[in-house]
Design a protein around this motif. Structure first.
Motif, PDB file in Angstrom:
ATOM      1  N   SER A 172     -19.768   6.310  -7.935  1.00  0.00           N
ATOM      2  CA  SER A 172     -19.812   6.815  -6.564  1.00  0.00           C
ATOM      3  C   SER A 172     -19.668   5.679  -5.549  1.00  0.00           C
ATOM      4  O   SER A 172     -19.080   5.866  -4.487  1.00  0.00           O
ATOM      5  CB  SER A 172     -21.114   7.581  -6.313  1.00  0.00           C
ATOM      6  N   ILE A 173     -20.188   4.508  -5.886  1.00  0.00           N
ATOM      7  CA  ILE A 173     -20.024   3.358  -4.995  1.00  0.00           C
ATOM      8  C   ILE A 173     -18.561   2.941  -4.932  1.00  0.00           C
ATOM      9  O   ILE A 173     -18.062   2.557  -3.875  1.00  0.00           O
ATOM     10  CB  ILE A 173     -20.927   2.191  -5.446  1.00  0.00           C
ATOM     11  N   VAL A 174     -17.857   3.046  -6.058  1.00  0.00           N
ATOM     12  CA  VAL A 174     -16.430   2.728  -6.078  1.00  0.00           C
ATOM     13  C   VAL A 174     -15.679   3.661  -5.128  1.00  0.00           C
ATOM     14  O   VAL A 174     -14.806   3.221  -4.376  1.00  0.00           O
ATOM     15  CB  VAL A 174     -15.858   2.820  -7.511  1.00  0.00           C
ATOM     16  N   GLU A 175     -16.014   4.943  -5.151  1.00  0.00           N
ATOM     17  CA  GLU A 175     -15.372   5.893  -4.239  1.00  0.00           C
ATOM     18  C   GLU A 175     -15.631   5.518  -2.783  1.00  0.00           C
ATOM     19  O   GLU A 175     -14.724   5.572  -1.959  1.00  0.00           O
ATOM     20  CB  GLU A 175     -15.881   7.312  -4.509  1.00  0.00           C
ATOM     21  N   ASP A 176     -16.866   5.133  -2.469  1.00  0.00           N
ATOM     22  CA  ASP A 176     -17.191   4.717  -1.100  1.00  0.00           C
ATOM     23  C   ASP A 176     -16.413   3.457  -0.698  1.00  0.00           C
ATOM     24  O   ASP A 176     -15.917   3.354   0.428  1.00  0.00           O
ATOM     25  CB  ASP A 176     -18.694   4.461  -0.957  1.00  0.00           C
ATOM     26  N   LEU A 177     -16.307   2.506  -1.619  1.00  0.00           N
ATOM     27  CA  LEU A 177     -15.558   1.281  -1.328  1.00  0.00           C
ATOM     28  C   LEU A 177     -14.080   1.574  -1.089  1.00  0.00           C
ATOM     29  O   LEU A 177     -13.467   0.988  -0.194  1.00  0.00           O
ATOM     30  CB  LEU A 177     -15.715   0.289  -2.473  1.00  0.00           C
ATOM     31  N   LEU A 178     -13.515   2.482  -1.886  1.00  0.00           N
ATOM     32  CA  LEU A 178     -12.111   2.842  -1.681  1.00  0.00           C
ATOM     33  C   LEU A 178     -11.901   3.495  -0.313  1.00  0.00           C
ATOM     34  O   LEU A 178     -10.903   3.232   0.357  1.00  0.00           O
ATOM     35  CB  LEU A 178     -11.642   3.778  -2.800  1.00  0.00           C
ATOM     36  N   ALA A 179     -12.849   4.326   0.099  1.00  0.00           N
ATOM     37  CA  ALA A 179     -12.746   4.948   1.414  1.00  0.00           C
ATOM     38  C   ALA A 179     -12.802   3.888   2.517  1.00  0.00           C
ATOM     39  O   ALA A 179     -12.054   3.958   3.498  1.00  0.00           O
ATOM     40  CB  ALA A 179     -13.856   5.970   1.602  1.00  0.00           C
ATOM     41  N   MET A 180     -13.675   2.896   2.340  1.00  0.00           N
ATOM     42  CA  MET A 180     -13.769   1.826   3.337  1.00  0.00           C
ATOM     43  C   MET A 180     -12.488   0.989   3.364  1.00  0.00           C
ATOM     44  O   MET A 180     -12.038   0.570   4.431  1.00  0.00           O
ATOM     45  CB  MET A 180     -14.976   0.939   3.058  1.00  0.00           C
ATOM     46  N   LEU A 181     -11.904   0.748   2.190  1.00  0.00           N
ATOM     47  CA  LEU A 181     -10.661  -0.019   2.139  1.00  0.00           C
ATOM     48  C   LEU A 181      -9.520   0.697   2.844  1.00  0.00           C
ATOM     49  O   LEU A 181      -8.678   0.062   3.473  1.00  0.00           O
ATOM     50  CB  LEU A 181     -10.271  -0.305   0.689  1.00  0.00           C
ATOM     51  N   ARG A 182      -9.495   2.031   2.736  1.00  0.00           N
ATOM     52  CA  ARG A 182      -8.443   2.789   3.417  1.00  0.00           C
ATOM     53  C   ARG A 182      -8.527   2.633   4.933  1.00  0.00           C
ATOM     54  O   ARG A 182      -7.514   2.740   5.625  1.00  0.00           O
ATOM     55  CB  ARG A 182      -8.537   4.263   3.039  1.00  0.00           C
ATOM     56  N   ALA A 183      -9.734   2.361   5.431  1.00  0.00           N
ATOM     57  CA  ALA A 183      -9.922   2.225   6.879  1.00  0.00           C
ATOM     58  C   ALA A 183      -9.483   0.852   7.397  1.00  0.00           C
ATOM     59  O   ALA A 183      -9.303   0.672   8.596  1.00  0.00           O
ATOM     60  CB  ALA A 183     -11.386   2.464   7.234  1.00  0.00           C
ATOM     61  N   ILE A 184      -9.301  -0.114   6.502  1.00  0.00           N
ATOM     62  CA  ILE A 184      -8.900  -1.468   6.906  1.00  0.00           C
ATOM     63  C   ILE A 184      -7.378  -1.512   7.009  1.00  0.00           C
ATOM     64  O   ILE A 184      -6.684  -1.026   6.116  1.00  0.00           O
ATOM     65  CB  ILE A 184      -9.397  -2.501   5.871  1.00  0.00           C
ATOM     66  N   PRO A 185      -6.854  -2.080   8.076  1.00  0.00           N
ATOM     67  CA  PRO A 185      -5.391  -2.168   8.222  1.00  0.00           C
ATOM     68  C   PRO A 185      -4.751  -2.921   7.052  1.00  0.00           C
ATOM     69  O   PRO A 185      -5.343  -3.834   6.473  1.00  0.00           O
ATOM     70  CB  PRO A 185      -5.206  -2.936   9.530  1.00  0.00           C
ATOM     71  N   GLU A 186      -3.512  -2.547   6.740  1.00  0.00           N
ATOM     72  CA  GLU A 186      -2.807  -3.116   5.594  1.00  0.00           C
ATOM     73  C   GLU A 186      -2.679  -4.635   5.674  1.00  0.00           C
ATOM     74  O   GLU A 186      -2.861  -5.340   4.683  1.00  0.00           O
ATOM     75  CB  GLU A 186      -1.428  -2.486   5.467  1.00  0.00           C
ATOM     76  N   ALA A 187      -2.370  -5.148   6.849  1.00  0.00           N
ATOM     77  CA  ALA A 187      -2.208  -6.598   7.010  1.00  0.00           C
ATOM     78  C   ALA A 187      -3.517  -7.325   6.699  1.00  0.00           C
ATOM     79  O   ALA A 187      -3.518  -8.376   6.050  1.00  0.00           O
ATOM     80  CB  ALA A 187      -1.750  -6.930   8.415  1.00  0.00           C
ATOM     81  N   GLN A 188      -4.624  -6.765   7.136  1.00  0.00           N
ATOM     82  CA  GLN A 188      -5.917  -7.393   6.876  1.00  0.00           C
ATOM     83  C   GLN A 188      -6.257  -7.329   5.383  1.00  0.00           C
ATOM     84  O   GLN A 188      -6.794  -8.296   4.823  1.00  0.00           O
ATOM     85  CB  GLN A 188      -7.013  -6.709   7.688  1.00  0.00           C
ATOM     86  N   ARG A 189      -5.922  -6.228   4.717  1.00  0.00           N
ATOM     87  CA  ARG A 189      -6.141  -6.135   3.265  1.00  0.00           C
ATOM     88  C   ARG A 189      -5.299  -7.180   2.542  1.00  0.00           C
ATOM     89  O   ARG A 189      -5.733  -7.772   1.554  1.00  0.00           O
ATOM     90  CB  ARG A 189      -5.790  -4.745   2.747  1.00  0.00           C
ATOM     91  N   ARG A 190      -4.067  -7.411   3.024  1.00  0.00           N
ATOM     92  CA  ARG A 190      -3.204  -8.414   2.415  1.00  0.00           C
ATOM     93  C   ARG A 190      -3.830  -9.803   2.546  1.00  0.00           C
ATOM     94  O   ARG A 190      -3.853 -10.581   1.600  1.00  0.00           O
ATOM     95  CB  ARG A 190      -1.824  -8.376   3.060  1.00  0.00           C
ATOM     96  N   TYR A 191      -4.361 -10.126   3.731  1.00  0.00           N
ATOM     97  CA  TYR A 191      -5.004 -11.422   3.924  1.00  0.00           C
ATOM     98  C   TYR A 191      -6.263 -11.545   3.057  1.00  0.00           C
ATOM     99  O   TYR A 191      -6.550 -12.621   2.529  1.00  0.00           O
ATOM    100  CB  TYR A 191      -5.343 -11.653   5.395  1.00  0.00           C
ATOM    101  N   MET A 192      -6.992 -10.458   2.908  1.00  0.00           N
ATOM    102  CA  MET A 192      -8.163 -10.479   2.034  1.00  0.00           C
ATOM    103  C   MET A 192      -7.751 -10.754   0.590  1.00  0.00           C
ATOM    104  O   MET A 192      -8.417 -11.517  -0.124  1.00  0.00           O
ATOM    105  CB  MET A 192      -8.922  -9.151   2.127  1.00  0.00           C
TER     106      MET A 192
END
Length: 65
Positions: free
Chosen positions: A25-45
């Motif tokens: 369930s924590i994995v599901e929550d983390l995936l939801a949070m990742l979807r909220a982060i802009p793509e460019a910022q995820r790339r830099y992460m």
């Protein structure tokens, strides 16, 4: 060299498997949070995580691993 690569891959799969087995369930929550982060910022992460991983591997090899 191949042995070290297989060891590293195996350790990554163990850690990933533990996360999914113990806290799906924590994995599901983390995936939801990742979807909220802009793509460019995820790339830099991702690039920062790769750089940190490279640094840790270099440090381990320098210490004799």
């Amino acid at each position: 060299m191949l042995g070290v690569a297989l060891l590293a891959l195996g350790l990554v799969l163990i850690v990933e498997g533990l996360v999914y087995a113990l806290a799906p369930s924590i994995v599901e929550d983390l995936l939801a949070m990742l979807r909220a982060i802009p793509e460019a910022q995820r790339r830099y992460m991702g690039l920062a995580a790769m750089a940190l991983g490279l640094l840790l591997v270099w440090l381990a090899k320098a210490l004799g691993a």
